[in-house]
Scaffold this motif. Structure first.
Motif, PDB file in Angstrom:
ATOM      1  N   ARG A 114      32.873  10.342  29.382  1.00  0.00           N
ATOM      2  CA  ARG A 114      33.697  10.986  30.398  1.00  0.00           C
ATOM      3  C   ARG A 114      32.863  11.932  31.262  1.00  0.00           C
ATOM      4  O   ARG A 114      31.861  12.477  30.831  1.00  0.00           O
ATOM      5  N   MET A 115      33.322  12.124  32.490  1.00  0.00           N
ATOM      6  CA  MET A 115      32.665  13.025  33.427  1.00  0.00           C
ATOM      7  C   MET A 115      33.564  14.243  33.641  1.00  0.00           C
ATOM      8  O   MET A 115      34.780  14.118  33.796  1.00  0.00           O
ATOM      9  N   GLY A 124      20.118  10.722  36.416  1.00  0.00           N
ATOM     10  CA  GLY A 124      20.326  10.396  35.017  1.00  0.00           C
ATOM     11  C   GLY A 124      20.485   8.898  34.891  1.00  0.00           C
ATOM     12  O   GLY A 124      19.635   8.128  35.322  1.00  0.00           O
ATOM     13  N   ASP A 125      21.625   8.477  34.340  1.00  0.00           N
ATOM     14  CA  ASP A 125      21.882   7.045  34.193  1.00  0.00           C
ATOM     15  C   ASP A 125      22.965   6.569  35.160  1.00  0.00           C
ATOM     16  O   ASP A 125      23.560   5.524  34.959  1.00  0.00           O
ATOM     17  N   MET A 126      23.202   7.349  36.227  1.00  0.00           N
ATOM     18  CA  MET A 126      24.276   7.019  37.158  1.00  0.00           C
ATOM     19  C   MET A 126      23.735   6.804  38.569  1.00  0.00           C
ATOM     20  O   MET A 126      22.914   7.589  39.057  1.00  0.00           O
ATOM     21  N   GLU A 127      24.221   5.758  39.222  1.00  0.00           N
ATOM     22  CA  GLU A 127      23.897   5.517  40.630  1.00  0.00           C
ATOM     23  C   GLU A 127      24.892   6.290  41.488  1.00  0.00           C
ATOM     24  O   GLU A 127      26.102   6.086  41.384  1.00  0.00           O
ATOM     25  N   THR A 179      24.524  14.336  28.734  1.00  0.00           N
ATOM     26  CA  THR A 179      23.731  15.576  28.683  1.00  0.00           C
ATOM     27  C   THR A 179      23.357  16.074  30.069  1.00  0.00           C
ATOM     28  O   THR A 179      22.562  17.011  30.197  1.00  0.00           O
ATOM     29  N   TYR A 180      23.933  15.473  31.125  1.00  0.00           N
ATOM     30  CA  TYR A 180      23.491  15.767  32.490  1.00  0.00           C
ATOM     31  C   TYR A 180      24.375  16.808  33.169  1.00  0.00           C
ATOM     32  O   TYR A 180      25.607  16.806  33.004  1.00  0.00           O
ATOM     33  N   THR A 225      29.357  32.713  35.199  1.00  0.00           N
ATOM     34  CA  THR A 225      30.775  32.566  34.853  1.00  0.00           C
ATOM     35  C   THR A 225      31.010  31.332  33.998  1.00  0.00           C
ATOM     36  O   THR A 225      31.785  31.355  33.036  1.00  0.00           O
ATOM     37  N   ASN A 226      30.318  30.249  34.334  1.00  0.00           N
ATOM     38  CA  ASN A 226      30.536  28.980  33.633  1.00  0.00           C
ATOM     39  C   ASN A 226      29.514  28.711  32.530  1.00  0.00           C
ATOM     40  O   ASN A 226      29.495  27.631  31.952  1.00  0.00           O
ATOM     41  N   GLN A 227      28.660  29.716  32.266  1.00  0.00           N
ATOM     42  CA  GLN A 227      27.693  29.663  31.164  1.00  0.00           C
ATOM     43  C   GLN A 227      26.838  28.388  31.221  1.00  0.00           C
ATOM     44  O   GLN A 227      26.674  27.680  30.235  1.00  0.00           O
ATOM     45  N   ILE A 228      26.295  28.129  32.405  1.00  0.00           N
ATOM     46  CA  ILE A 228      25.449  26.953  32.605  1.00  0.00           C
ATOM     47  C   ILE A 228      24.017  27.314  32.229  1.00  0.00           C
ATOM     48  O   ILE A 228      23.412  28.195  32.832  1.00  0.00           O
ATOM     49  N   ARG A 229      23.469  26.637  31.242  1.00  0.00           N
ATOM     50  CA  ARG A 229      22.138  26.953  30.726  1.00  0.00           C
ATOM     51  C   ARG A 229      21.048  26.028  31.276  1.00  0.00           C
ATOM     52  O   ARG A 229      19.859  26.357  31.199  1.00  0.00           O
TER      53      ARG A 229
END
Length: 258
Positions: free
Chosen positions: A4-5, A146-149, A48-49, A65-69
């Motif tokens: 899921r995205m 990643g693995d998406m076009e 993991t992207y 705010t969104n705790q993006i590491r």
């Protein structure tokens, strides 16, 4: 692994954000958290992207705010300050990860090089300055993230050509005034469409609410979310009640799963 995205709206406001500095407009004085909008940006995550579209002046706050590491890259729609001015705040990611990939059309890259020359310097780099890995995006060439076009979608912001992006069943457009039929075909059968709806009054370079609703109907996505919203559109709760069942106002920190 979960395929899921997740879509996180980091900011849904226009170039000044809401509230506007010093404004006594009722929407700027609202106590509803959904009426408080940082500059427009979105995070798209799967497996993991983590990819961010646009990096405005509120980027640092949005990441905290969104705790993006970690981030795997930043895609730019165009060069205006509300979409690019936070690029220096990629430094913590750069220190941990190395050069941060960015994706933009060549004109936007050249603008960034002029305004943030120290980030793009090849020699005599300032200690502590971040660095990026430039990937030039062209209209009809999908990009592999990643693995998406991912498919670039060209739209017109008044007379300025800018890019939106399609990630699978998700399409993100902002600062749109006109879209050619050939580009609309790239949006067909999307499950979720995001597009700008600035205000009720007409604007020279942005969809107003009427235009955004007509575009949403034309595209026919299962769900449409409006972004790049100004205080002049009105209170979130009141506008939301007037929208069709499958059309919504996005708000900061809203998350969708596709």
């Amino acid at each position: 692994m979960d395929d899921r995205m997740t879509i996180t709206f980091l900011g849904t406001g226009t170039s000044q954000g809401i509230p506007i500095i010093g404004s006594d407009h009722p929407v700027c004085l609202s106590s509803d958290p959904k009426d408080k909008r940082l500059r427009v940006s979105v995070l798209i995550s799967w497996k993991t992207y983590n990819y961010v579209i646009d990096c405005g002046p509120d980027f640092r706050q949005q990441m905290l705010t969104n705790q993006i590491r970690s981030i795997d890259g930043i895609l730019f729609t165009h060069e205006h300050a509300d979409h690019t001015a936070g690029i220096d705040d990629i430094r913590p990611f750069f220190f941990r990860q190395g050069d941060i990939p960015i994706y933009a059309q060549e004109r936007v890259v050249e603008s960034l090089k002029k305004r943030f020359d120290y980030i793009f310097a090849d020699t005599n780099r300032y200690p502590g300055a971040p660095a990026v890995k430039v990937n030039v995006v062209t209209k009809d060439q999908p990009i592999l993230l990643g693995d998406m076009e991912v498919i670039p979608i060209e739209v017109l912001h008044n007379r300025l050509t800018i890019f939106g992006y399609r990630f699978g069943d998700f399409v993100y457009l902002t600062d749109v005034k006109r879209v050619e039929e050939s580009e609309i075909k790239k949006i067909n059968k999307a499950k979720v469409l995001v597009v700008n709806a600035l205000r009720e009054e007409a604007h020279h370079s942005h969809f107003n609410l009427e235009e955004a609703l007509a575009f949403a109907k034309r595209v026919g996505a299962e769900q449409t979310y409006f972004t790049h919203i100004s205080h002049l559109l009105g209170f979130h709760a009141e506008v939301e009640k007037k929208l069709p069942e499958n059309v919504h106002l996005a708000y900061d920190n809203l998350q969708l799963t596709i």
